[in-house]
Design a protein around this motif. Sequence first.
Motif, PDB file in Angstrom:
ATOM      1  N   MET A 177      41.986  37.546  45.482  1.00 55.17           N
ATOM      2  CA  MET A 177      41.347  38.094  44.292  1.00 55.17           C
ATOM      3  C   MET A 177      41.315  37.045  43.184  1.00 55.17           C
ATOM      4  O   MET A 177      42.296  36.326  42.973  1.00 55.17           O
ATOM      5  CB  MET A 177      42.127  39.329  43.819  1.00 55.17           C
ATOM      6  CG  MET A 177      41.460  40.102  42.686  1.00 55.17           C
ATOM      7  SD  MET A 177      42.505  41.464  42.060  1.00 55.17           S
ATOM      8  CE  MET A 177      42.621  42.511  43.506  1.00 55.17           C
ATOM      9  N   SER A 178      40.195  36.964  42.475  1.00 59.89           N
ATOM     10  CA  SER A 178      40.063  36.005  41.376  1.00 59.89           C
ATOM     11  C   SER A 178      40.948  36.409  40.200  1.00 59.89           C
ATOM     12  O   SER A 178      41.317  37.579  40.057  1.00 59.89           O
ATOM     13  CB  SER A 178      38.613  35.937  40.907  1.00 59.89           C
ATOM     14  OG  SER A 178      38.237  37.155  40.269  1.00 59.89           O
ATOM     15  N   GLU A 179      41.277  35.437  39.353  1.00 60.38           N
ATOM     16  CA  GLU A 179      42.103  35.737  38.185  1.00 60.38           C
ATOM     17  C   GLU A 179      41.379  36.678  37.230  1.00 60.38           C
ATOM     18  O   GLU A 179      41.995  37.565  36.631  1.00 60.38           O
ATOM     19  CB  GLU A 179      42.513  34.458  37.463  1.00 60.38           C
ATOM     20  CG  GLU A 179      43.462  34.713  36.309  1.00 60.38           C
ATOM     21  CD  GLU A 179      44.217  33.481  35.861  1.00 60.38           C
ATOM     22  OE1 GLU A 179      44.083  33.125  34.681  1.00 60.38           O
ATOM     23  OE2 GLU A 179      44.939  32.887  36.681  1.00 60.38           O
ATOM     24  N   TYR A 180      40.069  36.501  37.075  1.00 61.50           N
ATOM     25  CA  TYR A 180      39.305  37.390  36.204  1.00 61.50           C
ATOM     26  C   TYR A 180      39.466  38.844  36.635  1.00 61.50           C
ATOM     27  O   TYR A 180      39.685  39.741  35.807  1.00 61.50           O
ATOM     28  CB  TYR A 180      37.817  37.016  36.223  1.00 61.50           C
ATOM     29  CG  TYR A 180      36.934  38.115  35.695  1.00 61.50           C
ATOM     30  CD1 TYR A 180      36.872  38.383  34.331  1.00 61.50           C
ATOM     31  CD2 TYR A 180      36.195  38.934  36.565  1.00 61.50           C
ATOM     32  CE1 TYR A 180      36.086  39.423  33.834  1.00 61.50           C
ATOM     33  CE2 TYR A 180      35.412  39.975  36.091  1.00 61.50           C
ATOM     34  CZ  TYR A 180      35.365  40.216  34.719  1.00 61.50           C
ATOM     35  OH  TYR A 180      34.601  41.245  34.237  1.00 61.50           O
ATOM     36  N   LYS A 181      39.391  39.095  37.929  1.00 58.74           N
ATOM     37  CA  LYS A 181      39.490  40.469  38.418  1.00 58.74           C
ATOM     38  C   LYS A 181      40.904  41.022  38.245  1.00 58.74           C
ATOM     39  O   LYS A 181      41.077  42.214  37.998  1.00 58.74           O
ATOM     40  CB  LYS A 181      39.044  40.537  39.878  1.00 58.74           C
ATOM     41  CG  LYS A 181      37.537  40.343  40.041  1.00 58.74           C
ATOM     42  CD  LYS A 181      37.064  40.594  41.457  1.00 58.74           C
ATOM     43  CE  LYS A 181      35.540  40.568  41.520  1.00 58.74           C
ATOM     44  NZ  LYS A 181      35.018  40.853  42.877  1.00 58.74           N
ATOM     45  N   ARG A 182      41.907  40.171  38.354  1.00 59.31           N
ATOM     46  CA  ARG A 182      43.283  40.613  38.138  1.00 59.31           C
ATOM     47  C   ARG A 182      43.466  41.080  36.693  1.00 59.31           C
ATOM     48  O   ARG A 182      44.063  42.133  36.442  1.00 59.31           O
ATOM     49  CB  ARG A 182      44.262  39.477  38.474  1.00 59.31           C
ATOM     50  CG  ARG A 182      44.225  39.085  39.942  1.00 59.31           C
ATOM     51  CD  ARG A 182      45.048  37.828  40.242  1.00 59.31           C
ATOM     52  NE  ARG A 182      44.695  37.305  41.551  1.00 59.31           N
ATOM     53  CZ  ARG A 182      45.544  37.083  42.552  1.00 59.31           C
ATOM     54  NH1 ARG A 182      46.830  37.299  42.387  1.00 59.31           N
ATOM     55  NH2 ARG A 182      45.128  36.626  43.707  1.00 59.31           N
ATOM     56  N   LYS A 183      42.951  40.305  35.765  1.00 56.28           N
ATOM     57  CA  LYS A 183      43.033  40.697  34.354  1.00 56.28           C
ATOM     58  C   LYS A 183      42.255  41.980  34.102  1.00 56.28           C
ATOM     59  O   LYS A 183      42.710  42.885  33.401  1.00 56.28           O
ATOM     60  CB  LYS A 183      42.471  39.585  33.464  1.00 56.28           C
ATOM     61  CG  LYS A 183      43.286  38.310  33.434  1.00 56.28           C
ATOM     62  CD  LYS A 183      42.596  37.264  32.567  1.00 56.28           C
ATOM     63  CE  LYS A 183      43.353  35.962  32.533  1.00 56.28           C
ATOM     64  NZ  LYS A 183      42.641  34.928  31.748  1.00 56.28           N
ATOM     65  N   VAL A 209      47.484  30.177  44.570  1.00 60.44           N
ATOM     66  CA  VAL A 209      46.690  31.378  44.303  1.00 60.44           C
ATOM     67  C   VAL A 209      46.866  31.758  42.832  1.00 60.44           C
ATOM     68  O   VAL A 209      47.818  31.331  42.178  1.00 60.44           O
ATOM     69  CB  VAL A 209      47.125  32.559  45.212  1.00 60.44           C
ATOM     70  CG1 VAL A 209      46.728  32.310  46.652  1.00 60.44           C
ATOM     71  CG2 VAL A 209      48.620  32.810  45.104  1.00 60.44           C
ATOM     72  N   PRO A 210      45.953  32.572  42.285  1.00 58.85           N
ATOM     73  CA  PRO A 210      46.105  32.999  40.888  1.00 58.85           C
ATOM     74  C   PRO A 210      47.414  33.744  40.666  1.00 58.85           C
ATOM     75  O   PRO A 210      48.006  34.282  41.602  1.00 58.85           O
ATOM     76  CB  PRO A 210      44.900  33.912  40.673  1.00 58.85           C
ATOM     77  CG  PRO A 210      43.890  33.468  41.682  1.00 58.85           C
ATOM     78  CD  PRO A 210      44.681  33.047  42.872  1.00 58.85           C
TER      79      PRO A 210
END
Length: 380
Positions: A177-183, A209-210
């Motif tokens: 999962m991308s960092e943007y999606k985690r946030k 990984v992010p």
Amino acid sequence: MVSRIGKEIEISPVELGSQIAKKVKINLASGTPDPKKMPVREIKEAYAEVIDEFGPKVLFYPGAGGQEELIKEIEVNFLPLLGLSKQKNEKIVVTSGAQHAMELLGKYFLENDIVAVENPTFIETFNALKLRSSSTVPISLKSDGIDVDELEMLLKIVKINLLYVIPNCHNPAGVNMSEYKRKRLVELAELYDFYIIEDDPYRPIAGSVPQPIKNFDKSGRVIYVSSFSKIIAPGLRVGFILAREDISNKISLLEQLDFSTSTINQYVVARLIKKGLLNEKSKELYAYYKGKMKVLIDSLKEKRMDKFNESMCGFFLLLDLEKDSWNVFHKAVEKGLSFVPAKPFFLRGGDTMARLSISVATHDEIIEGVKLLYESVKSV
């Protein structure tokens, strides 16, 4: 006269594939770490050391929530490896692996509530939530993780209690999962009032990984679940939850109901962390499994079986066979190959998908396994 859960529970495709794998020549089904990489000597030494040092204490009943020695080692020496730090209002609860953690969280959070999950998701951990929910809603999984726009559209019309995600080395899809999606997930949890279960057993062997979703959590919306199964050995059955203290206290009481997390195994894992074994193995195992995955990807491309997202880390690759995966599976077993038909990992679609694992197969077995898979697809 049995419960609804008793009626609905069924054998998982992972268990079925693993059972059959014992009878065939090539195993591309199993999710267990490679036995050649399990630190058997170090584990044996740790058992002797903790018995010599602590005596019968290591054979007592386990305390609620975990042994103090292990909790301290996780907090001081393992969370940093995961890129995590425990906040003042958070608490660690030791469990019998990530699977046990999911069972406890299902008991705590769910009573005919609505759960959202990635589509596909890992069927075995997800079942603990599914069996206690009123309905489960699939959210599409992209090459960079869950589709957050689709999730938000759902949240505008449906009230969910939990979102279950696997952000690293996704099982079965292999994506990160991308960092943007985690946030964004944390922002949505705050806005629409739900909790996130971050199932993260592969991070110790995931490479770069992010940072964890948990790191963006300011109000205890994220429950972080991890395990020592992939970096040490799954048979020790030791994992943990990191969550807000009020949640962890209740989970500790639920954990005490079954006394399932072995006392001596907790001491052994604590000793292995203290000796620095996990830090040493982390980079080694990432490179080792990455090399195996390259063999699988190259072999599939050579056979022009290229309907997949390239797995970023971990054990698994999700392949579209473009034919019914169960029909291909039966042909493959006749030829001496086992894999996991992935339809049960999907709440929507997935009839032609197969989960391939590189964890226990050698390089030569992976190459031969792809050849047998190719022949099986052609014969259906």
